[in-house]
Enzyme design. Structure first.
Site, short mmCIF file in Angstrom:
data_model
loop_
_atom_site.label_atom_id
_atom_site.label_comp_id
_atom_site.label_asym_id
_atom_site.label_seq_id
_atom_site.Cartn_x
_atom_site.Cartn_y
_atom_site.Cartn_z
N HIS A 1 0.88 -1.18 0.00
CA HIS A 1 0.00 0.00 0.00
C HIS A 1 0.92 1.23 0.00
O HIS A 1 2.00 1.19 0.59
CB HIS A 1 -0.85 -0.04 1.27
CG HIS A 1 -1.95 0.96 1.35
ND1 HIS A 1 -1.71 2.28 1.67
CD2 HIS A 1 -3.28 0.85 1.16
CE1 HIS A 1 -2.88 2.93 1.68
NE2 HIS A 1 -3.84 2.09 1.38
N ASP B 1 3.03 -4.13 8.05
CA ASP B 1 1.79 -3.37 7.88
C ASP B 1 0.64 -4.36 8.10
O ASP B 1 0.37 -5.21 7.25
CB ASP B 1 1.77 -2.78 6.47
CG ASP B 1 0.41 -2.22 6.07
OD1 ASP B 1 -0.56 -2.39 6.84
OD2 ASP B 1 0.32 -1.64 4.98
N CYS C 1 -4.68 2.26 -3.76
CA CYS C 1 -3.42 2.77 -3.19
C CYS C 1 -2.27 1.79 -3.38
O CYS C 1 -1.39 1.68 -2.52
CB CYS C 1 -3.58 3.13 -1.71
SG CYS C 1 -4.71 4.47 -1.43
N LYS D 1 -10.53 -0.29 10.64
CA LYS D 1 -10.78 -1.47 9.81
C LYS D 1 -11.20 -2.67 10.66
O LYS D 1 -11.39 -3.77 10.14
CB LYS D 1 -9.53 -1.82 9.00
CG LYS D 1 -9.18 -0.76 7.96
CD LYS D 1 -7.98 -1.17 7.16
CE LYS D 1 -7.36 -0.02 6.40
NZ LYS D 1 -8.08 0.37 5.20
N GLN E 1 -4.71 -4.92 7.17
CA GLN E 1 -5.78 -5.85 6.73
C GLN E 1 -5.79 -7.14 7.53
O GLN E 1 -6.62 -8.02 7.26
CB GLN E 1 -5.60 -6.18 5.23
CG GLN E 1 -5.74 -5.01 4.30
CD GLN E 1 -7.16 -4.43 4.29
OE1 GLN E 1 -8.14 -5.09 4.65
NE2 GLN E 1 -7.28 -3.17 3.91
#
Ligand code: PMP
Length: 411
Positions: free
Chosen positions: A127, A204, A368, A230, A207
């Site tokens: 991303h 990261d 992104c 999220k 998600q």
């Protein structure tokens, strides 16, 4: 109300007031969960309770409300530490979200550790949030970037890893779960290979957190960033986990109140982490909402949430595969709960607009991840992303809408 997706998985939709509405005369089908999730009553009520009873600034006050707010804020830090298996609440820095977590590390860690000629290794599926801050850090420190290639099936080229790790690589930053492909990267293995060479690792987890069990010590990473919004929490709050030894060596990145021990006109001394990295009044309500979200998700169980997402994704994938002119991106198996695809007959934006007129919320575009779109030679994709409150009936309804779309656009 639709029936649950599987007999063993309960229906949680009653907890989400927003899901009960009609959009353009159709029941809302919210499949944009990878962008942001909806919020259950339990989280909304925690925010209301805080603002109606306890609201005050934290850490500085000796009055009752300030002490209550401070206790709740610090309890949220301990809750976040438990949620991801951190060794101590001191390893939890509250941020605005994943993006801020990456920027914090890219500024503070790189200021101390990145030298001219060094290399930061990332991947071809990042991303922009986990790419641009490292580009900026490399520019500031006259370092450079390398990238682990993405294979045709949407997985990382693990055979290339050892040669890419060779040389002056100081940091490896990679996405745990790809928002554009659904790939779940083998985080534990990648971190082990980097750690064996003394390379710092940054994950990261935007998600992954709230969608599958995450255990930072099991993974063996140095940093892990994620966003509350999220995973059922409010927008504006996130977490940067950092191993204490790494944290203690990092200089501040933002100056202000809360992060200092003493201030003179020309210089200051700083608090120990995590306070050193939280200048100014934090998002107190956001942290309390995040803790409520973690309680809520753990009450359901992350394994069960993940299994339900897998079931929905299998159903979606099978149905989508039958559409003429479709191309599905990412690995077929062991993937995150999202399906990203292109259709020959329609641009993603046109398809998403068509879906919207039927009450179906999809997302279309580059998500992104422009370098990844270029890698797969697509201008963008349409993406349906699921969460535990979505149902098989909704997946079937989406497939029906997309079949109509193919007819409409002349596929
Ligand atoms: N990384 C990934 C994989 C994401 O999906 C996102 C959000 N789309 C981000 C980083 C950025 O998260 P935020 O905007 O909450 O900072």
């Amino acid at each position: 109300m639709p029936a649950p997706a599987s007999p063993s998985f309960p229906d949680f939709r009653a907890d989400f007031p927003i899901l009960g509405q009609q959009v353009h005369g159709h029941p809302l089908i919210y499949f944009d969960n990878a962008a942001t999730s909806q919020k259950p009553r339990q989280v909304i009520e925690a925010l209301i309770r805080y603002y109606e009873r306890d609201n005050a600034n934290v850490h500085r006050g000796l009055h009752e409300l300030s002490m209550r707010a401070t206790d709740a804020f610090e309890a949220a830090r301990a809750r976040a530490a438990r949620f991801i298996g951190a060794a101590s609440p001191d390893e939890i820095i509250f941020t605005r979200g994943t993006t801020e977590g990456v920027n914090l590390a890219a500024q503070a860690w790189c200021a101390r550790h990145l030298q001219p000629g060094d290399v930061i290794l990332t991947t071809g599926m990042e991303h922009h949030s986990n790419l641009v801050p490292w580009q900026l850090a490399a520019q500031r420190n006259r370092a450079s970037l390398r990238h682990i290639p993405v294979l045709d099936d949407g997985t990382l080229d693990m055979d290339a890893l050892d040669s890419l790790l060779d040389g002056p690589v100081r940091l490896l930053a990679f996405v745990h779960v790809s928002n554009s492909l659904g790939t779940i990267n083998p985080a534990r293995e990648i971190c082990a290979r980097a750690r064996a060479l003394g390379i710092t690792t940054f994950l990261d987890g935007a998600q992954a957190a709230g969608h599958m069990p995450v255990d930072v010590r099991g993974i063996g990473c140095d940093f892990y960033a994620f966003s509350g919004h999220k995973m059922c929490a409010p927008t504006g709050i996130g977490v940067l986990y950092t191993r204490l030894e790494v944290l203690e060596e990092m200089p501040p990145w933002q100056g202000g109140g809360e992060m200092i021990l003493s201030v003179a006109l020309d210089s200051s001394t700083y608090k120990a982490p995590p306070a050193r990295f939280e200048a100014g009044t934090p998002d107190i309500a956001g942290a309390i909402g995040l803790a409520a979200a973690m309680d809520y998700l753990d009450g359901i169980g992350l394994e069960a949430i993940q299994a339900h997402g897998e079931a929905l994704t299998r159903r979606a994938w099978d149905g989508l595969s039958a559409l003429p002119g479709i191309r599905l991106l990412g690995p077929r198996q062991s993937r995150a709960p999202l399906a990203a695809f292109t259709l020959d007959c329609a641009h993603p934006h046109d398809l998403v607009e068509y879906a919207n007129t039927r009450g179906l919320a999809l997302r279309g575009g580059h998500h992104c991840t422009q370098p990844l779109m270029r890698r797969f030679k697509v201008p963008g994709t349409s993406r349906a992303s699921f969460y535990f409150y979505n149902t098989e009936q909704e997946v079937d309804a989406m497939l029906g809408i997309l079949r109509q779309a193919v007819e409409f656009f002349g596929g």
